[in-house]
Write a protein that holds these residues in place. Structure first.
Motif, PDB file in Angstrom:
ATOM      1  N   PRO A 203      -2.755 -21.013   4.604  1.00 26.84           N
ATOM      2  CA  PRO A 203      -3.101 -22.352   4.084  1.00 26.84           C
ATOM      3  C   PRO A 203      -3.757 -22.255   2.709  1.00 26.84           C
ATOM      4  N   ASN A 204      -3.377 -23.156   1.819  1.00 22.22           N
ATOM      5  CA  ASN A 204      -4.010 -23.174   0.492  1.00 22.22           C
ATOM      6  C   ASN A 204      -4.914 -24.403   0.367  1.00 22.22           C
ATOM      7  N   VAL A 205      -5.399 -24.627  -0.822  1.00 23.93           N
ATOM      8  CA  VAL A 205      -6.424 -25.667  -1.059  1.00 23.93           C
ATOM      9  C   VAL A 205      -5.936 -27.037  -0.603  1.00 23.93           C
TER      10      VAL A 205
ATOM     11  N   PHE B 274      13.112 -24.929   4.189  1.00 23.70           N
ATOM     12  CA  PHE B 274      12.115 -26.001   4.158  1.00 23.70           C
ATOM     13  C   PHE B 274      10.763 -25.338   3.954  1.00 23.70           C
ATOM     14  N   ARG B 275       9.990 -25.813   3.020  1.00 28.46           N
ATOM     15  CA  ARG B 275       8.702 -25.156   2.800  1.00 28.46           C
ATOM     16  C   ARG B 275       7.601 -25.931   3.493  1.00 28.46           C
ATOM     17  N   LEU B 276       6.760 -25.206   4.233  1.00 30.40           N
ATOM     18  CA  LEU B 276       5.601 -25.842   4.859  1.00 30.40           C
ATOM     19  C   LEU B 276       4.612 -26.192   3.754  1.00 30.40           C
ATOM     20  N   MET B 277       4.421 -27.475   3.528  1.00 28.60           N
ATOM     21  CA  MET B 277       3.516 -27.903   2.459  1.00 28.60           C
ATOM     22  C   MET B 277       2.086 -27.484   2.790  1.00 28.60           C
ATOM     23  N   GLY B 278       1.371 -27.015   1.795  1.00 30.65           N
ATOM     24  CA  GLY B 278      -0.015 -26.572   2.016  1.00 30.65           C
ATOM     25  C   GLY B 278      -0.105 -25.115   2.391  1.00 30.65           C
ATOM     26  N   PHE B 279       1.078 -24.449   2.459  1.00 31.91           N
ATOM     27  CA  PHE B 279       1.096 -23.010   2.750  1.00 31.91           C
ATOM     28  C   PHE B 279       1.664 -22.246   1.557  1.00 31.91           C
ATOM     29  N   GLY B 280       1.138 -21.054   1.371  1.00 32.17           N
ATOM     30  CA  GLY B 280       1.669 -20.177   0.330  1.00 32.17           C
ATOM     31  C   GLY B 280       0.968 -20.407  -0.994  1.00 32.17           C
ATOM     32  N   HIS B 281       1.104 -19.417  -1.871  1.00 33.90           N
ATOM     33  CA  HIS B 281       0.441 -19.514  -3.181  1.00 33.90           C
ATOM     34  C   HIS B 281       1.023 -18.461  -4.109  1.00 33.90           C
ATOM     35  N   ARG B 282       1.074 -18.792  -5.384  1.00 38.07           N
ATOM     36  CA  ARG B 282       1.573 -17.848  -6.391  1.00 38.07           C
ATOM     37  C   ARG B 282       0.701 -16.603  -6.437  1.00 38.07           C
ATOM     38  N   VAL B 283      -0.588 -16.788  -6.181  1.00 33.52           N
ATOM     39  CA  VAL B 283      -1.514 -15.650  -6.360  1.00 33.52           C
ATOM     40  C   VAL B 283      -2.089 -15.185  -5.016  1.00 33.52           C
ATOM     41  N   TYR B 284      -2.599 -16.131  -4.218  1.00 33.01           N
ATOM     42  CA  TYR B 284      -3.216 -15.717  -2.949  1.00 33.01           C
ATOM     43  C   TYR B 284      -2.144 -15.232  -1.964  1.00 33.01           C
ATOM     44  N   LYS B 285      -2.269 -14.023  -1.520  1.00 34.52           N
ATOM     45  CA  LYS B 285      -1.425 -13.551  -0.402  1.00 34.52           C
ATOM     46  C   LYS B 285      -2.350 -13.296   0.781  1.00 34.52           C
ATOM     47  N   ASN B 286      -3.431 -14.040   0.817  1.00 35.83           N
ATOM     48  CA  ASN B 286      -4.444 -14.020   1.853  1.00 35.83           C
ATOM     49  C   ASN B 286      -4.919 -15.466   1.940  1.00 35.83           C
TER      50      ASN B 286
ATOM     51  N   ASP C  95     -11.506 -25.747 -10.983  1.00 35.82           N
ATOM     52  CA  ASP C  95     -10.723 -24.847 -11.850  1.00 35.82           C
ATOM     53  C   ASP C  95     -10.027 -23.788 -11.001  1.00 35.82           C
ATOM     54  N   HIS C  96      -8.947 -23.257 -11.539  1.00 33.34           N
ATOM     55  CA  HIS C  96      -8.254 -22.206 -10.773  1.00 33.34           C
ATOM     56  C   HIS C  96      -7.466 -21.288 -11.692  1.00 33.34           C
ATOM     57  N   GLU C  97      -8.147 -20.797 -12.745  1.00 34.60           N
ATOM     58  CA  GLU C  97      -7.535 -19.810 -13.661  1.00 34.60           C
ATOM     59  C   GLU C  97      -6.334 -20.421 -14.362  1.00 34.60           C
TER      60      GLU C  97
ATOM     61  N   ASP D 191      14.370 -20.912   8.115  1.00 34.62           N
ATOM     62  CA  ASP D 191      15.841 -21.017   8.040  1.00 34.62           C
ATOM     63  C   ASP D 191      16.309 -20.784   6.609  1.00 34.62           C
ATOM     64  N   LYS D 192      16.925 -19.624   6.339  1.00 36.62           N
ATOM     65  CA  LYS D 192      17.320 -19.302   4.976  1.00 36.62           C
ATOM     66  C   LYS D 192      18.430 -20.218   4.468  1.00 36.62           C
ATOM     67  N   GLU D 193      19.180 -20.785   5.411  1.00 37.63           N
ATOM     68  CA  GLU D 193      20.298 -21.658   4.986  1.00 37.63           C
ATOM     69  C   GLU D 193      19.754 -22.938   4.364  1.00 37.63           C
TER      70      GLU D 193
ATOM     71  N   PRO E 183      -9.630 -19.013  -0.538  1.00 34.69           N
ATOM     72  CA  PRO E 183     -11.048 -19.214  -0.163  1.00 34.69           C
ATOM     73  C   PRO E 183     -11.466 -20.681  -0.183  1.00 34.69           C
ATOM     74  N   ARG E 184     -10.758 -21.480  -0.972  1.00 34.22           N
ATOM     75  CA  ARG E 184     -11.082 -22.913  -1.015  1.00 34.22           C
ATOM     76  C   ARG E 184     -10.649 -23.600   0.286  1.00 34.22           C
ATOM     77  N   ALA E 185      -9.568 -23.088   0.869  1.00 35.92           N
ATOM     78  CA  ALA E 185      -9.069 -23.694   2.113  1.00 35.92           C
ATOM     79  C   ALA E 185     -10.091 -23.521   3.234  1.00 35.92           C
TER      80      ALA E 185
ATOM     81  N   GLY F  38     -10.649 -33.958 -10.164  1.00 35.28           N
ATOM     82  CA  GLY F  38     -11.473 -32.772  -9.899  1.00 35.28           C
ATOM     83  C   GLY F  38     -11.185 -31.643 -10.875  1.00 35.28           C
ATOM     84  N   ARG F  39      -9.908 -31.504 -11.296  1.00 40.35           N
ATOM     85  CA  ARG F  39      -9.501 -30.373 -12.157  1.00 40.35           C
ATOM     86  C   ARG F  39      -9.818 -30.566 -13.638  1.00 40.35           C
ATOM     87  N   THR F  40     -10.220 -31.770 -14.023  1.00 36.15           N
ATOM     88  CA  THR F  40     -10.474 -32.053 -15.441  1.00 36.15           C
ATOM     89  C   THR F  40     -11.441 -31.078 -16.097  1.00 36.15           C
TER      90      THR F  40
HETATM   91  C1  SDX Z   1      -1.544 -25.282  -5.916  1.00 31.43           C
HETATM   92  O1  SDX Z   1      -1.446 -21.583  -9.160  1.00 31.43           O
HETATM   93  C2  SDX Z   1      -2.432 -22.194  -8.675  1.00 31.43           C
HETATM   94  O2  SDX Z   1      -3.586 -21.755  -8.773  1.00 31.43           O
HETATM   95  C3  SDX Z   1      -2.128 -23.522  -8.071  1.00 31.43           C
HETATM   96  C4  SDX Z   1      -3.286 -24.182  -7.314  1.00 31.43           C
HETATM   97  C5  SDX Z   1      -4.394 -24.599  -8.238  1.00 31.43           C
HETATM   98  O3  SDX Z   1      -5.536 -24.734  -7.765  1.00 31.43           O
HETATM   99  O4  SDX Z   1      -4.095 -24.906  -9.416  1.00 31.43           O
HETATM  100  O5  SDX Z   1      -3.829 -23.271  -6.359  1.00 31.43           O
HETATM  101  C6  SDX Z   1      -2.845 -25.443  -6.574  1.00 31.43           C
HETATM  102  O6  SDX Z   1      -0.547 -25.549  -6.511  1.00 31.43           O
HETATM  103  C7  SDX Z   1      -1.488 -24.707  -4.522  1.00 31.43           C
HETATM  104  C8  SDX Z   1      -0.027 -24.579  -3.992  1.00 31.43           C
HETATM  105  C9  SDX Z   1       0.360 -25.977  -3.481  1.00 31.43           C
HETATM  106  N1  SDX Z   1       1.836 -25.951  -3.117  1.00 31.43           N
HETATM  107  C10 SDX Z   1       2.230 -26.065  -1.864  1.00 31.43           C
HETATM  108  O7  SDX Z   1       1.484 -26.021  -0.880  1.00 31.43           O
HETATM  109  C11 SDX Z   1       3.744 -26.233  -1.717  1.00 31.43           C
HETATM  110  C12 SDX Z   1       4.254 -25.260  -0.665  1.00 31.43           C
HETATM  111  N2  SDX Z   1       4.110 -23.884  -1.184  1.00 31.43           N
HETATM  112  C13 SDX Z   1       5.224 -23.364  -1.869  1.00 31.43           C
HETATM  113  O8  SDX Z   1       6.096 -24.209  -2.546  1.00 31.43           O
HETATM  114  C14 SDX Z   1       4.985 -22.009  -2.471  1.00 31.43           C
HETATM  115  O9  SDX Z   1       4.248 -21.250  -1.588  1.00 31.43           O
HETATM  116  C15 SDX Z   1       4.334 -21.914  -3.847  1.00 31.43           C
HETATM  117  C16 SDX Z   1       5.034 -22.765  -4.831  1.00 31.43           C
HETATM  118  C17 SDX Z   1       2.901 -22.316  -3.766  1.00 31.43           C
HETATM  119  C18 SDX Z   1       4.463 -20.486  -4.269  1.00 31.43           C
HETATM  120  O10 SDX Z   1       5.818 -20.292  -4.412  1.00 31.43           O
HETATM  121  P1  SDX Z   1       6.428 -18.873  -4.686  1.00 31.43           P
HETATM  122  O11 SDX Z   1       5.557 -18.103  -5.632  1.00 31.43           O
HETATM  123  O12 SDX Z   1       7.872 -18.987  -5.032  1.00 31.43           O
HETATM  124  O13 SDX Z   1       6.251 -18.228  -3.290  1.00 31.43           O
HETATM  125  P2  SDX Z   1       6.557 -16.739  -3.036  1.00 31.43           P
HETATM  126  O14 SDX Z   1       7.453 -16.175  -4.073  1.00 31.43           O
HETATM  127  O15 SDX Z   1       5.233 -16.064  -2.859  1.00 31.43           O
HETATM  128  O16 SDX Z   1       7.396 -16.796  -1.681  1.00 31.43           O
HETATM  129  C19 SDX Z   1       7.519 -15.653  -0.958  1.00 31.43           C
HETATM  130  C20 SDX Z   1       8.393 -16.012   0.212  1.00 31.43           C
HETATM  131  C21 SDX Z   1       9.749 -16.595  -0.135  1.00 31.43           C
HETATM  132  O17 SDX Z   1      10.619 -16.219   0.919  1.00 31.43           O
HETATM  133  P3  SDX Z   1      11.609 -14.909   0.701  1.00 31.43           P
HETATM  134  O18 SDX Z   1      12.519 -15.286  -0.447  1.00 31.43           O
HETATM  135  O19 SDX Z   1      10.675 -13.750   0.374  1.00 31.43           O
HETATM  136  O20 SDX Z   1      12.318 -14.764   2.012  1.00 31.43           O
HETATM  137  O21 SDX Z   1       7.763 -16.992   1.053  1.00 31.43           O
HETATM  138  C22 SDX Z   1       8.590 -18.145   1.126  1.00 31.43           C
HETATM  139  C23 SDX Z   1       9.553 -18.071  -0.027  1.00 31.43           C
HETATM  140  O22 SDX Z   1      10.726 -18.770   0.308  1.00 31.43           O
HETATM  141  N3  SDX Z   1       7.687 -19.263   1.036  1.00 31.43           N
HETATM  142  C24 SDX Z   1       7.570 -20.217   1.950  1.00 31.43           C
HETATM  143  C25 SDX Z   1       6.542 -21.051   1.500  1.00 31.43           C
HETATM  144  N4  SDX Z   1       6.062 -20.600   0.327  1.00 31.43           N
HETATM  145  C26 SDX Z   1       6.778 -19.491   0.042  1.00 31.43           C
HETATM  146  N5  SDX Z   1       8.235 -20.436   3.111  1.00 31.43           N
HETATM  147  C27 SDX Z   1       7.856 -21.520   3.825  1.00 31.43           C
HETATM  148  N6  SDX Z   1       6.856 -22.378   3.445  1.00 31.43           N
HETATM  149  C28 SDX Z   1       6.196 -22.171   2.303  1.00 31.43           C
HETATM  150  N7  SDX Z   1       5.210 -23.013   1.961  1.00 31.43           N
END
Ligand code: SDX
Length: 389
Positions: A325-327, A263-275, A193-195, A258-260, A278-280, A352-354
């Protein structure tokens, strides 16, 4: 509990409402299930015990756990008619496309006699979903392989049974590795689960209309499929394979900045975690354990992942944006080591999420709720008359 936000009740949809199930502190990287920290559950609990906790709010007694485990065990088979749903799909259909279809089809077999206003019926539906989703997930894999479906076995525990249905055949039933079944159980637990994330909010919104729980879970599976959400674990592995060698990492990190051409690094970033998620951290530790047990410490993808994590988490661009890194970042490496192909990774996530999805659905239906109706901010054309001929 105090309202975490003040809102106009007419504005907030049912989906965005309070819950007692999971708490996340994104700034501090904290994740609690009914108050228990995820790292303690990962170390001391197991997946089915965590399912009980999410559903009922407390850890089970030894007797409650035995009853729960046996109830789940005795509902793992699916109706034989469900087998026919697979034949309409091409063998190379994406496993999530099939999963959306067959989970939604459960409504046709297990909901007619259910009354969601009856608390017992809601718990029975939850048990059926937790029990049958792994069976369907394994059937999806077997279908893609052109192999016969394997029936569940009641002499195996939940995760052993899943690996049995995935990898055994009628010709040969190999013993299930305790290392791999423990890793599988840990992966299910870390995804439980994840809220109110995108897919859980979808389940709650569908449930707020009174739709049956099987259809609601199917809607959650559809939402999870996206690469920004649950589809990220498959995308991480594809990215690591595209990077191919640690010498190419800098190029990809530069592309991510590259803002132009963002490209998003998959597995990085999160809507909520800015740290750190913990699952990672737990997933990375599990990854090390599994690869060591399998003698795969030198797995090239792990080397790339470790190097990418080091570079990214020391890079000002990512640190400033709270990108860690995220989960999904390490889960794919473990799943690949277990022998699960990347196109099945999001099916594993859905499995797992069911319990989380159905616990949120049950929590909402068990309390006063109204149909969800997210309001919009209209930015279209003002009122105008139809032109006279
Ligand atoms: C899950 O919500 C949950 O709880 C989901 C989850 C769960 O258990 O249910 O935790 C599971 O979905 C985890 C996330 C899996 N997704 C990925 O790993 C895909 C890659 N990550 C991104 O697409 C992105 O980080 C998101 C979708 C997860 C979050 O997107 P946001 O909210 O739009 O990111 P942000 O607004 O916090 O971004 C801030 C900045 C932006 O740049 P600026 O406009 O400020 O210059 O960071 C950049 C973004 O462009 N950015 C990234 C990035 N994620 C955000 N840049 C490069 N690589 C990334 N992965």
């Amino acid at each position: 509990s105090k309202n975490l936000f003040t809102y106009d009740p007419g504005f907030v949809s049912t989906a965005a409402c309070e819950s007692k199930i999971t708490f996340i502190d994104g700034a501090k990287g904290i994740l609690l299930h009914r108050g228990y920290p995820i790292d303690q559950l990962a170390e001391k609990s197991d997946y089915l015990e965590t399912c009980f906790l999410l559903l009922h709010g407390e850890l089970p007694t030894a007797e409650e756990k035995e009853v729960f485990v046996n109830t789940i065990k005795n509902h793992t088979m699916v109706h034989e008619q469900l087998n026919h749903f697979f034949n309409g799909f091409r063998r190379d259909a994406h496993p999530m496309a099939i999963m959306c279809g067959v989970v939604g089809a459960l409504s046709a077999f297990y909901h007619d006699s259910m009354d969601i206003s009856n608390p017992e019926h809601r718990i029975i539906s939850a048990h059926r979903l937790i029990a049958k989703i792994p069976t369907l997930a394994a059937m999806v894999y077997k279908y893609s392989m052109g192999q016969p479906f394997m029936y569940p076995r009641n002499d195996l525990n939940y995760s052993e049974n899943f690996l049995h249905m995935m990898f055994n055949t009628p010709c040969e039933e190999k013993a299930i590795s305790p290392v791999l079944s423990k890793a599988m159980d840990r992966i299910f637990l870390l995804h439980a689960d994840h809220e109110q994330n995108a897919s859980t909010s979808t389940v709650r919104l569908a449930g707020s209309t009174g739709a049956n729980p099987f259809a609601c879970i199917a809607s959650g599976i559809a939402a999870l499929w996206g690469p920004a959400h649950g589809g990220a674990n498959e995308a991480v592995l594809n990215m690591l394979e595209e990077i191919g060698d640690v010498s190419n990492i800098d190029t990809f990190v530069a592309k991510a900045k590259d803002k132009e051409d963002p490209f998003r690094l998959m597995g990085f970033g999160h809507r909520v975690y800015k740290n750190f998620d913990p699952r990672a951290k737990v997933m990375k530790q599990t990854c090390d354990e599994v690869l060591a047990e399998l003698g795969m410490e030198n797995d090239p993808l792990l080397k790339i992942a470790l190097k990418l994590e080091k570079i990214a988490t020391e890079d000002e661009y990512f640190i400033k944006r709270g990108l860690y890194p995220n989960v999904d970042f390490y889960s794919g490496i473990i799943l690949k080591a277990i022998g699960i192909p990347s196109e099945m990774f999001t099916v594993i996530f859905a499995t797992g999420r069911t319990p989380g999805w159905i616990a949120h659905w049950n929590e909402m239906i068990s309390n006063d709720y109204r149909i969800g109706r997210p309001r919009q901010l209209y930015t279209g054309s003002p009122k105008r008359d139809y032109p006279s001929k």
